[in-house]
Design a protein around this motif. Structure first.
Motif, PDB file in Angstrom:
ATOM      1  N   ARG A 218       0.829  -1.217   0.000  1.00  0.00           N
ATOM      2  CA  ARG A 218       0.000   0.000   0.000  1.00  0.00           C
ATOM      3  C   ARG A 218       0.861   1.263   0.000  1.00  0.00           C
ATOM      4  NH1 ARG A 218      -3.132   1.796  -1.079  1.00  0.00           N
ATOM      5  NH2 ARG A 218      -4.794   2.391   0.312  1.00  0.00           N
ATOM      6  N   ALA A 219       2.048   1.158   0.612  1.00  0.00           N
ATOM      7  CA  ALA A 219       2.925   2.336   0.695  1.00  0.00           C
ATOM      8  C   ALA A 219       3.617   2.634  -0.629  1.00  0.00           C
ATOM      9  CB  ALA A 219       3.945   2.150   1.808  1.00  0.00           C
ATOM     10  N   ASN A 220       3.490   1.743  -1.615  1.00  0.00           N
ATOM     11  CA  ASN A 220       4.112   1.955  -2.920  1.00  0.00           C
ATOM     12  C   ASN A 220       3.660   3.237  -3.594  1.00  0.00           C
ATOM     13  OD1 ASN A 220       5.985   0.072  -3.467  1.00  0.00           O
ATOM     14  ND2 ASN A 220       4.580  -1.398  -4.398  1.00  0.00           N
TER      15      ASN A 220
ATOM     16  N   ARG B  15       3.319   4.857  23.378  1.00  0.00           N
ATOM     17  CA  ARG B  15       2.811   5.033  22.009  1.00  0.00           C
ATOM     18  C   ARG B  15       3.390   6.268  21.337  1.00  0.00           C
ATOM     19  NH1 ARG B  15      -3.146   6.075  21.705  1.00  0.00           N
ATOM     20  NH2 ARG B  15      -2.889   5.519  19.526  1.00  0.00           N
ATOM     21  N   LYS B  16       3.974   7.173  22.125  1.00  0.00           N
ATOM     22  CA  LYS B  16       4.411   8.448  21.556  1.00  0.00           C
ATOM     23  C   LYS B  16       5.892   8.392  21.182  1.00  0.00           C
ATOM     24  CE  LYS B  16       1.367  10.921  24.678  1.00  0.00           C
ATOM     25  NZ  LYS B  16       1.286  11.881  25.771  1.00  0.00           N
ATOM     26  N   LEU B  17       6.158   8.743  19.921  1.00  0.00           N
ATOM     27  CA  LEU B  17       7.539   8.831  19.469  1.00  0.00           C
ATOM     28  C   LEU B  17       7.807  10.269  19.034  1.00  0.00           C
ATOM     29  CD1 LEU B  17       6.283   5.886  18.128  1.00  0.00           C
ATOM     30  CD2 LEU B  17       8.753   5.591  18.024  1.00  0.00           C
TER      31      LEU B  17
ATOM     32  N   LEU C 173       5.432  14.606  16.658  1.00  0.00           N
ATOM     33  CA  LEU C 173       4.927  13.559  17.556  1.00  0.00           C
ATOM     34  C   LEU C 173       4.241  12.508  16.695  1.00  0.00           C
ATOM     35  CD1 LEU C 173       3.916  12.270  20.230  1.00  0.00           C
ATOM     36  CD2 LEU C 173       2.010  13.904  20.148  1.00  0.00           C
ATOM     37  N   PHE C 174       4.710  11.283  16.768  1.00  0.00           N
ATOM     38  CA  PHE C 174       4.108  10.169  16.043  1.00  0.00           C
ATOM     39  C   PHE C 174       3.476   9.226  17.058  1.00  0.00           C
ATOM     40  CE2 PHE C 174       5.590  10.589  11.606  1.00  0.00           C
ATOM     41  CZ  PHE C 174       6.350  11.732  11.762  1.00  0.00           C
ATOM     42  N   ILE C 175       2.320   8.670  16.692  1.00  0.00           N
ATOM     43  CA  ILE C 175       1.610   7.758  17.591  1.00  0.00           C
ATOM     44  C   ILE C 175       1.610   6.364  16.975  1.00  0.00           C
ATOM     45  CG2 ILE C 175      -0.590   7.243  18.734  1.00  0.00           C
ATOM     46  CD1 ILE C 175       0.603   9.836  19.756  1.00  0.00           C
TER      47      ILE C 175
ATOM     48  N   ALA D 173      -8.766  -3.137  10.327  1.00  0.00           N
ATOM     49  CA  ALA D 173     -10.042  -2.491   9.998  1.00  0.00           C
ATOM     50  C   ALA D 173      -9.949  -1.765   8.659  1.00  0.00           C
ATOM     51  CB  ALA D 173     -10.430  -1.515  11.106  1.00  0.00           C
ATOM     52  N   ALA D 174      -8.728  -1.289   8.318  1.00  0.00           N
ATOM     53  CA  ALA D 174      -8.541  -0.591   7.045  1.00  0.00           C
ATOM     54  C   ALA D 174      -8.189  -1.567   5.920  1.00  0.00           C
ATOM     55  CB  ALA D 174      -7.445   0.459   7.203  1.00  0.00           C
ATOM     56  N   GLY D 175      -8.204  -2.892   6.220  1.00  0.00           N
ATOM     57  CA  GLY D 175      -7.918  -3.897   5.191  1.00  0.00           C
ATOM     58  C   GLY D 175      -6.456  -4.001   4.835  1.00  0.00           C
TER      59      GLY D 175
END
Ligand SMILES: CCCCC/C=C\C/C=C\C/C=C\C/C=C\CCCC(=O)SCCNC(=O)CCNC(=O)[C@H](O)C(C)(C)COP(=O)(O)OP(=O)(O)OC[C@H]1O[C@@H](n2cnc3c(N)ncnc32)[C@H](O)[C@@H]1OP(=O)(O)O
Length: 173
Positions: free
Chosen positions: A23-25, A132-134, A154-156, A165-167
């Motif tokens: 998907r990231a392609n 969870r926080k980076l 801030l990344f979670i 859920a997003a497939g």
């Protein structure tokens, strides 16, 4: 009414059960399959686990112009966001940008080789386990070392249930 362009709105890459990498392609920043994308290629350095970096050498042209001769500020933000996001995988985390702030220090020129560097700052522990926080930072630098733009982000870390859920299939551990 015009017919929707299905190639744009329901890409084949969403068929079946794609992995996050498939998907990231089409990622605007780094996806090799996105003809409109920036095609950024990063080298990550994990030799010091306390200070992981992701570095990319890039050069843009008028496609991404804002002020005459300079990169559009929204693209500058995308570049910085991408550099910070590239630190998550070497940290074995799938994460999304929750907050970022940018200092636009100098106009960022087109037609010149530039350097984009992301640096991991910290990941505070919660209840004795990694939280969870980076927190990351990134810079766009002129080759002479002048910093043109700088961000903090801030990344979670994303719960795998959200991916399902997003497939999207998470990467192999
Ligand atoms: C669901 C499908 C996801 C698919 C993709 C998944 C992962 C991506 C993986 C690989 C990526 C591949 C390619 C790269 C693509 C892009 C690269 C660039 C990266 C991006 O471009 S990615 C797009 C932009 N991104 C978004 O589209 C995010 C939209 N957003 C959300 O989806 C939610 O927002 C989420 C899930 C992130 C969190 O949601 P949430 O409900 O779980 O968490 P919440 O909002 O509560 O925040 C948690 C804690 O951060 C604290 N907090 C908030 N703001 C703060 C601030 N300003 N300062 C200090 N602390 C702050 C809160 O106070 C709380 O702290 P505490 O837990 O201690 O209370």
């Amino acid at each position: 009414m015009t017919t929707p362009d299905t190639a744009r709105h329901t890409p084949n890459s969403m068929d079946g059960n794609p992995t996050i990498d498939e998907r990231a392609n089409h990622c605007f920043g780094c996806g090799p399959a996105n003809p409109q994308g920036l095609h950024l290629a990063f080298t990550t350095d994990t030799s010091n686990p306390e200070a992981i970096t992701a570095t990319c050498h890039f050069q843009l042209d008028r496609m991404h112009e804002g002020p005459p001769g300079y990169i559009h500020g929204g693209i500058v933000a995308a570049l910085l966001d991408e550099a910070m996001s590239k630190l998550n995988r070497p940290l074995n985390v799938l994460a999304m940008t929750r907050h970022m702030e940018i200092d636009y220090l100098r106009p960022v020129p087109l037609y010149q080789p530039l350097v984009l560097i992301g640096r991991h700052l910290n990941r505070p522990a919660k209840d004795g386990t990694p939280g969870r926080k980076l927190f990351h930072q990134a810079e766009i630098q002129h080759p002479d070392g002048t910093v043109l733009a700088r961000s903090k982000g801030l990344f979670i870390a994303i719960d795998e249930k959200l991916l399902f859920a997003a497939g999207i299939t998470p990467p192999e551990a």
